[in-house]
Design an enzyme around this catalytic site. Sequence first.
Site, short mmCIF file in Angstrom:
data_model
loop_
_atom_site.label_atom_id
_atom_site.label_comp_id
_atom_site.label_asym_id
_atom_site.label_seq_id
_atom_site.Cartn_x
_atom_site.Cartn_y
_atom_site.Cartn_z
N ASN A 10 -12.13 -22.07 -119.70
CA ASN A 10 -11.59 -23.33 -120.08
C ASN A 10 -11.75 -24.55 -119.17
OD1 ASN A 10 -10.03 -25.23 -121.16
ND2 ASN A 10 -8.20 -24.27 -120.60
N LYS A 12 -11.11 -27.47 -119.48
CA LYS A 12 -10.05 -28.62 -119.72
C LYS A 12 -10.82 -30.05 -119.64
CE LYS A 12 -7.03 -25.25 -117.50
NZ LYS A 12 -5.87 -25.05 -116.80
N HIS A 96 -2.66 -23.44 -125.68
CA HIS A 96 -2.50 -23.54 -124.35
C HIS A 96 -1.19 -24.13 -123.73
CE1 HIS A 96 -3.66 -24.64 -119.90
NE2 HIS A 96 -4.40 -23.54 -120.08
N GLU A 98 -0.65 -26.28 -121.58
CA GLU A 98 -0.73 -27.53 -121.16
C GLU A 98 -0.62 -28.57 -122.45
OE1 GLU A 98 -4.33 -27.47 -119.00
OE2 GLU A 98 -3.53 -26.78 -117.26
N GLU A 182 -0.83 -16.17 -120.20
CA GLU A 182 -1.02 -16.92 -118.95
C GLU A 182 0.33 -17.52 -118.36
OE1 GLU A 182 -5.13 -18.91 -119.27
OE2 GLU A 182 -3.95 -20.09 -120.24
N GLY A 188 -3.36 -23.06 -112.46
CA GLY A 188 -4.09 -24.40 -111.50
C GLY A 188 -3.13 -24.13 -110.24
N SER A 228 -5.33 -18.91 -112.20
CA SER A 228 -5.65 -18.97 -110.88
C SER A 228 -6.51 -17.61 -110.70
CB SER A 228 -4.44 -18.73 -109.93
OG SER A 228 -3.78 -19.95 -109.99
P1 PGA Z 1 -6.73 -21.78 -113.79
O1 PGA Z 1 -6.42 -22.19 -115.56
O2 PGA Z 1 -7.68 -20.82 -113.85
O3 PGA Z 1 -7.48 -23.16 -113.16
O4 PGA Z 1 -5.61 -21.60 -113.09
C1 PGA Z 1 -6.08 -21.22 -116.41
C2 PGA Z 1 -5.89 -21.70 -117.54
O5 PGA Z 1 -5.37 -22.71 -117.89
O6 PGA Z 1 -6.42 -21.10 -118.53
#
Ligand code: PGA
Length: 267
Positions: A10, A12, A96, A98, A182, A188, A228
């Site tokens: 992803n 983003k 997601h 976010e 997740e 992140g 992560s």
């Molecule tokens: P990350 O994000 O690997 O940067 O922690 C994972 C995600 O949001 O799918």
Amino acid sequence: MTRIPLMAGNWKMNKTAAEGAAMVKDLWGRIQSLSGVEAAVCPPMTALHAVAQALQGSKIALGAQDIFWKEKGAYTGLISPLMLKDIGCKYVIVGHSERRGRFGTADASMTPELMTVFGDNDTTVNRKAQAALEHGLRPIICVGETLEERQAGNTDKVISDQLQKALQGLAADGDELVIAYEPVWAIGTGQVCDPTEADRVIAMMREVVKGCLGKETAEKMRLLYGGSVTPENAPAIMEQNAIDGVLVGGASLDAEKFASIVSAANA
Ligand code: PGA
């Protein structure tokens, strides 16, 4: 039942069209000899076309990061299932954290009022997943608990609740649907969930899916871990019984790192 691992990136809000196209060419060069694993990238909307072109002749799948449930109309700024299909998407990430306005990192500029502009909730997630399936796109539905929810001992309840609401009324054969666990606090932050704990939650999720969509679908469905993931921790994650792949943010932006993560499925 053997499920082919799905290793999805992803991106983003990262990469221009040209950067995205160059990255996937580099990535394919590194993973083309692997078998028994599926890799996918989810670029931002503006790079989908260029990346789709660059992926021609490769086996890397294309995904989008969000979708709206209407086919067309007066919905400024939104992208419909027909448009994603037309541009060559196979997958689309839905719900997601976010986009649900649930951020893992404390970014002082993102106040609670601002976070809600993304606007996803259990109902929109369900509609988006439904619309994706109706148009032959495969949703990757994301669920996850916040740190507060985990600390209060509510992880399993939060996850099964999100899952049941997301799956309500969906008719899908198992491999048309993907679910990603997740944990919000792991996204992140560099703080990966312990692989055995991720495995436990994901095994519990498969039981919930069984209850909602039946045993056969649940056994075919791929359940991913995200939060992560790095080349260093991917092997331990992929060793777990219940985990069928990963959804990777930061480490999927770099061809070498993401190729190494994809290889962990193959090891
Ligand atoms: P990350 O994000 O690997 O940067 O922690 C994972 C995600 O949001 O799918």
